[in-house]
Each structure stands twice: as structure tokens, then as C-alpha cells.
Write a protein that holds these residues in place. Sequence first.
Motif, PDB file in Angstrom:
ATOM      1  N   VAL A  26       1.179 -18.324 -10.953  1.00  0.00           N
ATOM      2  CA  VAL A  26       2.533 -17.551 -10.840  1.00  0.00           C
ATOM      3  C   VAL A  26       2.250 -15.928 -10.789  1.00  0.00           C
ATOM      4  CG1 VAL A  26       4.816 -16.733 -11.691  1.00  0.00           C
ATOM      5  CG2 VAL A  26       4.220 -19.188 -11.466  1.00  0.00           C
ATOM      6  N   GLU A  27       1.370 -15.616 -11.786  1.00  0.00           N
ATOM      7  CA  GLU A  27       0.856 -14.073 -11.911  1.00  0.00           C
ATOM      8  C   GLU A  27       0.082 -13.867 -10.619  1.00  0.00           C
ATOM      9  OE1 GLU A  27      -1.557 -11.609 -14.798  1.00  0.00           O
ATOM     10  OE2 GLU A  27      -0.266 -13.293 -15.894  1.00  0.00           O
ATOM     11  N   THR A  28      -1.012 -14.682 -10.558  1.00  0.00           N
ATOM     12  CA  THR A  28      -1.815 -14.452  -9.277  1.00  0.00           C
ATOM     13  C   THR A  28      -1.071 -14.374  -8.241  1.00  0.00           C
ATOM     14  OG1 THR A  28      -3.496 -15.722 -10.523  1.00  0.00           O
ATOM     15  CG2 THR A  28      -3.759 -15.131  -8.076  1.00  0.00           C
ATOM     16  N   LEU A  29      -0.177 -15.430  -7.604  1.00  0.00           N
ATOM     17  CA  LEU A  29       0.526 -15.413  -6.304  1.00  0.00           C
ATOM     18  C   LEU A  29       1.430 -14.200  -6.290  1.00  0.00           C
ATOM     19  CD1 LEU A  29       1.158 -19.126  -5.924  1.00  0.00           C
ATOM     20  CD2 LEU A  29      -0.614 -17.802  -4.771  1.00  0.00           C
ATOM     21  N   MET A  30       1.857 -13.780  -7.376  1.00  0.00           N
ATOM     22  CA  MET A  30       2.910 -12.511  -7.190  1.00  0.00           C
ATOM     23  C   MET A  30       2.039 -11.181  -7.098  1.00  0.00           C
ATOM     24  SD  MET A  30       5.786 -14.025  -7.071  1.00  0.00           S
ATOM     25  CE  MET A  30       6.967 -12.687  -7.177  1.00  0.00           C
ATOM     26  N   MET A  31       1.066 -11.074  -7.966  1.00  0.00           N
ATOM     27  CA  MET A  31       0.097 -10.007  -7.648  1.00  0.00           C
ATOM     28  C   MET A  31      -0.293  -9.884  -6.277  1.00  0.00           C
ATOM     29  SD  MET A  31      -2.099  -9.874 -11.323  1.00  0.00           S
ATOM     30  CE  MET A  31      -3.538  -9.959 -10.341  1.00  0.00           C
ATOM     31  N   GLU A  32      -0.731 -10.991  -5.446  1.00  0.00           N
ATOM     32  CA  GLU A  32      -1.154 -11.104  -4.197  1.00  0.00           C
ATOM     33  C   GLU A  32       0.012 -10.542  -3.435  1.00  0.00           C
ATOM     34  OE1 GLU A  32      -3.422 -11.475  -0.941  1.00  0.00           O
ATOM     35  OE2 GLU A  32      -4.176 -11.526  -2.895  1.00  0.00           O
ATOM     36  N   LEU A  33       1.257 -11.167  -3.599  1.00  0.00           N
ATOM     37  CA  LEU A  33       2.491 -10.511  -2.848  1.00  0.00           C
ATOM     38  C   LEU A  33       2.609  -9.164  -2.946  1.00  0.00           C
ATOM     39  CD1 LEU A  33       5.059 -11.150  -1.152  1.00  0.00           C
ATOM     40  CD2 LEU A  33       6.326 -11.533  -3.250  1.00  0.00           C
ATOM     41  N   SER A  34       2.336  -8.662  -4.270  1.00  0.00           N
ATOM     42  CA  SER A  34       2.792  -7.191  -4.260  1.00  0.00           C
ATOM     43  C   SER A  34       1.689  -6.161  -3.607  1.00  0.00           C
ATOM     44  CB  SER A  34       2.994  -6.858  -5.764  1.00  0.00           C
ATOM     45  OG  SER A  34       1.663  -7.147  -6.592  1.00  0.00           O
ATOM     46  N   TRP A  35       0.571  -6.839  -3.959  1.00  0.00           N
ATOM     47  CA  TRP A  35      -0.565  -6.194  -3.064  1.00  0.00           C
ATOM     48  C   TRP A  35      -0.385  -6.088  -1.488  1.00  0.00           C
ATOM     49  CZ3 TRP A  35      -4.405  -3.035  -3.082  1.00  0.00           C
ATOM     50  CH2 TRP A  35      -5.461  -2.812  -2.305  1.00  0.00           C
ATOM     51  N   GLN A  36       0.062  -7.321  -1.049  1.00  0.00           N
ATOM     52  CA  GLN A  36       0.115  -7.410   0.477  1.00  0.00           C
ATOM     53  C   GLN A  36       1.527  -6.403   0.997  1.00  0.00           C
ATOM     54  OE1 GLN A  36      -1.569  -8.588   2.756  1.00  0.00           O
ATOM     55  NE2 GLN A  36      -3.010  -9.596   1.398  1.00  0.00           N
ATOM     56  N   ILE A  37       2.395  -6.367   0.139  1.00  0.00           N
ATOM     57  CA  ILE A  37       3.472  -5.422   0.277  1.00  0.00           C
ATOM     58  C   ILE A  37       3.152  -3.801   0.301  1.00  0.00           C
ATOM     59  CG2 ILE A  37       5.758  -4.299  -0.794  1.00  0.00           C
ATOM     60  CD1 ILE A  37       6.571  -7.195  -1.552  1.00  0.00           C
ATOM     61  N   LYS A  38       2.241  -3.554  -0.522  1.00  0.00           N
ATOM     62  CA  LYS A  38       1.602  -2.205  -0.543  1.00  0.00           C
ATOM     63  C   LYS A  38       1.027  -2.189   0.702  1.00  0.00           C
ATOM     64  CE  LYS A  38       1.236  -1.798  -5.504  1.00  0.00           C
ATOM     65  NZ  LYS A  38       0.206  -1.655  -6.668  1.00  0.00           N
ATOM     66  N   GLN A  39      -0.023  -3.000   0.965  1.00  0.00           N
ATOM     67  CA  GLN A  39      -0.732  -2.650   2.351  1.00  0.00           C
ATOM     68  C   GLN A  39       0.201  -2.644   3.661  1.00  0.00           C
ATOM     69  OE1 GLN A  39      -3.773  -2.006   2.356  1.00  0.00           O
ATOM     70  NE2 GLN A  39      -4.655  -2.711   0.662  1.00  0.00           N
ATOM     71  N   ALA A  40       1.146  -3.446   3.780  1.00  0.00           N
ATOM     72  CA  ALA A  40       1.995  -3.372   4.820  1.00  0.00           C
ATOM     73  C   ALA A  40       2.700  -2.154   4.965  1.00  0.00           C
ATOM     74  CB  ALA A  40       3.113  -4.620   4.652  1.00  0.00           C
ATOM     75  N   GLU A  41       3.172  -1.593   3.611  1.00  0.00           N
ATOM     76  CA  GLU A  41       3.869  -0.268   3.681  1.00  0.00           C
ATOM     77  C   GLU A  41       2.921   0.905   3.853  1.00  0.00           C
ATOM     78  OE1 GLU A  41       4.883   1.137  -0.561  1.00  0.00           O
ATOM     79  OE2 GLU A  41       6.859   0.740   0.244  1.00  0.00           O
ATOM     80  N   LYS A  42       1.596   0.765   3.554  1.00  0.00           N
ATOM     81  CA  LYS A  42       0.523   1.600   4.073  1.00  0.00           C
ATOM     82  C   LYS A  42       0.531   1.772   5.566  1.00  0.00           C
ATOM     83  CE  LYS A  42      -4.243   2.817   3.114  1.00  0.00           C
ATOM     84  NZ  LYS A  42      -5.434   2.371   2.552  1.00  0.00           N
ATOM     85  N   GLN A  43       0.219   0.449   6.028  1.00  0.00           N
ATOM     86  CA  GLN A  43       0.094   0.271   7.476  1.00  0.00           C
ATOM     87  C   GLN A  43       1.374   0.684   8.276  1.00  0.00           C
ATOM     88  OE1 GLN A  43      -0.867  -3.922   8.157  1.00  0.00           O
ATOM     89  NE2 GLN A  43      -2.965  -3.647   7.627  1.00  0.00           N
ATOM     90  N   GLN A  44       2.508   0.653   7.916  1.00  0.00           N
ATOM     91  CA  GLN A  44       3.549   1.038   8.493  1.00  0.00           C
ATOM     92  C   GLN A  44       3.671   2.432   8.679  1.00  0.00           C
ATOM     93  OE1 GLN A  44       6.968  -0.640   6.898  1.00  0.00           O
ATOM     94  NE2 GLN A  44       8.628   0.359   8.299  1.00  0.00           N
ATOM     95  N   ARG A  45       3.138   3.183   7.290  1.00  0.00           N
ATOM     96  CA  ARG A  45       3.242   4.414   7.452  1.00  0.00           C
ATOM     97  C   ARG A  45       2.177   5.253   8.365  1.00  0.00           C
ATOM     98  NH1 ARG A  45       2.400   5.625   1.383  1.00  0.00           N
ATOM     99  NH2 ARG A  45       2.263   3.824   1.317  1.00  0.00           N
ATOM    100  N   GLU A  46       1.002   4.489   8.395  1.00  0.00           N
ATOM    101  CA  GLU A  46      -0.014   4.924   9.509  1.00  0.00           C
ATOM    102  C   GLU A  46       0.574   4.992  10.910  1.00  0.00           C
ATOM    103  OE1 GLU A  46      -3.444   2.608   8.544  1.00  0.00           O
ATOM    104  OE2 GLU A  46      -3.871   3.574   6.601  1.00  0.00           O
ATOM    105  N   ARG A  47       1.291   3.750  11.297  1.00  0.00           N
ATOM    106  CA  ARG A  47       1.783   3.616  12.528  1.00  0.00           C
ATOM    107  C   ARG A  47       2.812   4.630  12.693  1.00  0.00           C
ATOM    108  NH1 ARG A  47       1.789  -2.181  11.534  1.00  0.00           N
ATOM    109  NH2 ARG A  47       3.687  -2.292  10.442  1.00  0.00           N
ATOM    110  N   GLU A  48       3.575   5.049  11.740  1.00  0.00           N
ATOM    111  CA  GLU A  48       4.647   6.116  11.995  1.00  0.00           C
ATOM    112  C   GLU A  48       3.955   7.500  12.336  1.00  0.00           C
ATOM    113  OE1 GLU A  48       7.312   5.690   8.309  1.00  0.00           O
ATOM    114  OE2 GLU A  48       8.252   3.954   9.246  1.00  0.00           O
ATOM    115  N   ASN A  49       3.048   7.801  11.548  1.00  0.00           N
ATOM    116  CA  ASN A  49       2.199   8.885  11.663  1.00  0.00           C
ATOM    117  C   ASN A  49       1.499   9.118  12.868  1.00  0.00           C
ATOM    118  OD1 ASN A  49       2.861   9.866   9.115  1.00  0.00           O
ATOM    119  ND2 ASN A  49       0.801   9.293   8.086  1.00  0.00           N
ATOM    120  N   GLU A  50       1.102   7.977  13.394  1.00  0.00           N
ATOM    121  CA  GLU A  50       0.570   8.094  14.680  1.00  0.00           C
ATOM    122  C   GLU A  50       1.457   8.116  15.798  1.00  0.00           C
ATOM    123  OE1 GLU A  50      -2.833   7.750  15.838  1.00  0.00           O
ATOM    124  OE2 GLU A  50      -3.240   7.873  13.725  1.00  0.00           O
TER     125      GLU A  50
END
Length: 195
Positions: A26-50
Motif C-alpha cells: 500500500v505504501e509503495t503504490l501510494m508513493m508511486e501515485l503521489s510521485w506521478q501526480i507531482k510529475q503530471a502537475e509539473k508537465q501541466q505547468r510546463e505546457r501552460e508556460n509554453e
Amino acid sequence: MSLSSWFRWNEPPNRISQRNPTEMVVETLMMELSWQIKQAEKQQRERENEYRKIKTGVDYGWLVSYPKQSYDISPGERLQLEDMCTKIHPSYCGPVIVRFRQVIAEYEPEVQEVSRLFRSVLQEAAEKIKEEEEAKKLARQWNTKNRTSLSLTTFKSRSRISPFISDIKTISEDVERGTQPTRRVWSMPEFRNTK
């Protein structure tokens, strides 16, 4: 007073905590989820900046400071996902993470969609685990049924069937004895009766 009492050199190293494997999954999978959320957020900001850079022609991205993580899933949804994670066997934890990363790379989702994709991957894995357990159960049932049925068929039969050797005399044998055997066509094998 000795120095070894100050420094804990003589103590055995701490072992990895003896936690429940499902908690670790549970801990490993939830950490992966939070990491992917952070990455998606970062990519979304980069797209908005572009997009903003293309629209205005000026890049002010170096002036903007973003919060560490602005999107978070609701507590109810988090509990549901954690409950789904408990159904994942520890041996499937790695493949689930790999599949989740493949889905993220394939769809490039918005931040809000990441948890839904995670849920779908967990459901897919749970269904696969259930199918494999049912297949194992059926295989075990089949093996136990086969053992009992094979035990009945292992007796030796007294009569042997041999299609080429026959004690029964037929009219065609009497007729063929008087003539020379003809050769067969190439597509058919030649059978000779040697008595």
C-alpha cells in the motif's frame, strides 16, 4: 569509562522493519501515485508556460514560483485507493507500477486524471489476480479428479488389439492368396503380411 559505550559500534545494525507485506505494498503504490501526480502537475505547468510563451511572445517563467504540490486527492478517494491496494499481492506490486507508468506515458493525463488511471490499473490487476486464482483452483480440482479417474483406467487389459495380425479368416484373404500382391500407389504405404 570506555569509548565503546559512547559509540554504538558493538550493537547489531538495525534490521529492516518487520512490517506486514500488504502495508508495504500500500505504501509503495501510494508513493508511486503521489510521485506521478507531482510529475503530471509539473508537465501541466510546463505546457501552460509554453502556451503562454507562444501566446505573448515573452517568457516570464523564471519569475514565477510554484508551490511544491498544489493538487491532492480527497481523503475519501485516498482511502478507497488504499483499500484497493490491499487487494494487490506483493508479487504484483512491481508489475502494477510498471503498468501504471506505461498508462501515464501513453495518455499523458492532466493532474486530475492520474488517480482515475491509477484506479483502473488497480482494478485490472485485481481482476487478473482473481482470474489466476480461479485458474489455479480449477487446475487443482482437475488434478484431483484426474488422479481418481486414472487410477480406474490403469488396470491391464487382457486382450490386445493388433490391426495387422488377425486369426479370423476372410474370403478376401483366400482370394488374394492365389494372386501376386500388387504394388501400392506412391501416396499409400505398402503393408506386407509376413507369416
